[in-house]
Scaffold this active site. Structure first.
Site, PDB file in Angstrom:
ATOM      1  N   HIS A  81       9.361   7.366  13.496  1.00 22.00           N
ATOM      2  CA  HIS A  81       9.504   8.777  13.849  1.00 22.00           C
ATOM      3  C   HIS A  81       9.111   8.938  15.312  1.00 22.00           C
ATOM      4  O   HIS A  81       8.753   7.946  15.985  1.00 22.00           O
ATOM      5  CB  HIS A  81       8.660   9.652  12.918  1.00 22.00           C
ATOM      6  CG  HIS A  81       7.227   9.229  12.824  1.00 22.00           C
ATOM      7  ND1 HIS A  81       6.357   9.315  13.890  1.00 22.00           N
ATOM      8  CD2 HIS A  81       6.506   8.679  11.805  1.00 22.00           C
ATOM      9  CE1 HIS A  81       5.172   8.880  13.526  1.00 22.00           C
ATOM     10  NE2 HIS A  81       5.233   8.463  12.264  1.00 22.00           N
TER      11      HIS A  81
ATOM     12  N   HIS B 268       6.085   7.076  16.759  1.00 19.22           N
ATOM     13  CA  HIS B 268       6.281   5.659  17.105  1.00 19.22           C
ATOM     14  C   HIS B 268       7.067   5.526  18.407  1.00 19.22           C
ATOM     15  O   HIS B 268       6.769   4.682  19.246  1.00 19.22           O
ATOM     16  CB  HIS B 268       7.093   4.944  16.006  1.00 19.22           C
ATOM     17  CG  HIS B 268       6.444   4.916  14.670  1.00 19.22           C
ATOM     18  ND1 HIS B 268       6.975   5.562  13.570  1.00 19.22           N
ATOM     19  CD2 HIS B 268       5.318   4.306  14.233  1.00 19.22           C
ATOM     20  CE1 HIS B 268       6.208   5.350  12.520  1.00 19.22           C
ATOM     21  NE2 HIS B 268       5.190   4.591  12.891  1.00 19.22           N
TER      22      HIS B 268
END
Ligand code: PAF
Length: 278
Positions: free
Chosen positions: A31, A34
């Site tokens: 997501h 990250h």
């Protein structure tokens, strides 16, 4: 993009690189949180390796290892689009081959909070993180502040074991309604997803109270609890106001910095979040 599937192949890849390498350890199902870590690593290093490995040793027997969300194809596409040129994607067998028996034993920083709620969790985290560090040999490694205790436990290991790696903490990335991004958010039903915004709100209000001069750790903890308890779908596992470094619970006044953190269940989904005070 190089996809590297074993520690031996990673060593070979690494021998061919003389510049700085940044490592972004993940369990995949990427997501924006990250991707923010990967962007920062790309900006600060000659090479960036993103690892994707759902680490079985950090899940307890009754936890969500089997149903942990996975979408390798999408993850690789997102990383390719970002400009990442190397992904470390080992199999469980490559990380834990038959006969594997050596683990990293965490100390006191790993005992409370997540360590107490999830026995063995940080032993698994530290073991795999050390293995990732050894395979990739990064100059810097990037971790999100959402896993606040994990960050502190990894820093402790890095110092205690004399690892020449800079641990770079990165801000929590939140949805527009304040929910901290997590791969586990996908488990939430629509009602639970709406209810879960109470976590960000409760922590935000505690940070406001701290900024306005409230230093009583018990009062801040009570305030966070009360806010969450007013949400019928939320089931509190813990709410903590602890020393920012040792994570010892603060009894009385906050003298300098503190970490307010929590774990709360919505149905079968367990979410964590935190805010640093001071
Ligand atoms: O934070 C995570 O995603 C994991 O705990 C980590 C650091 C990748 C180790 O498996």
């Amino acid at each position: 993009m190089d996809i590297i599937e074993s520690p031996a192949a990673m060593h070979t890849w690494r021998r061919g690189r003389s510049g700085t390498v940044g490592l972004v350890p993940t369990m995949g199902y990427l997501h924006e949180g990250h991707l923010a870590l990967a962007r920062r690593s790309l900006a600060e290093n000659d090479e960036t390796v993103v690892s994707i490995f759902v680490n079985p040793t950090q899940f307890g027997p009754d936890e969500d290892l089997e149903r942990y969300p996975r979408d390798e194809e999408r993850d690789l596409r997102l990383l390719r689009e970002l400009g990442v040129r190397a992904v470390y994607l080992p199999t469980p067998n490559a990380i834990y081959p038959p006969g594997f028996e050596t683990y990293v034993e965490p100390g006191d920083t790993a005992a409370p909070l997540e360590g107490s709620a999830r026995p063995g969790h940080f032993r698994g985290v530290l073991t795999v993180v050390l293995k990732l560090f050894n395979a990739v040999q990064p100059r810097r490694a990037y971790f999100g502040r959402k896993d606040a205790q994990q960050l502190r436990v990894i820093r402790r290991m890095t110092a205690d074991l004399d690892l020449d790696i800079e641990i770079v903490p990165c801000p929590i990335v939140r949805e527009s309604d304040g929910l901290a991004m997590s791969s586990r958010n996908v488990y939430l039903s629509q009602e639970e997803r709406a209810a879960a915004t109470v976590l960000g709100k409760a922590l935000h209000e505690a940070a406001d109270a701290f900024a306005a001069g409230e230093r009583d750790a018990g009062a801040l903890q009570k305030q966070i609890r009360a806010r969450i308890e007013a949400e019928p779908l939320a089931h509190i596992e813990y709410v903590s106001v602890a020393d920012d470094l040792s994570l010892d619970e603060i009894d009385g006044q906050i003298e300098s910095r503190a970490l307010a953190s929590l774990a709360v269940r919505f149905g079968s989904t367990r979410l964590i979040d935190n805010v640093e005070l001071g």
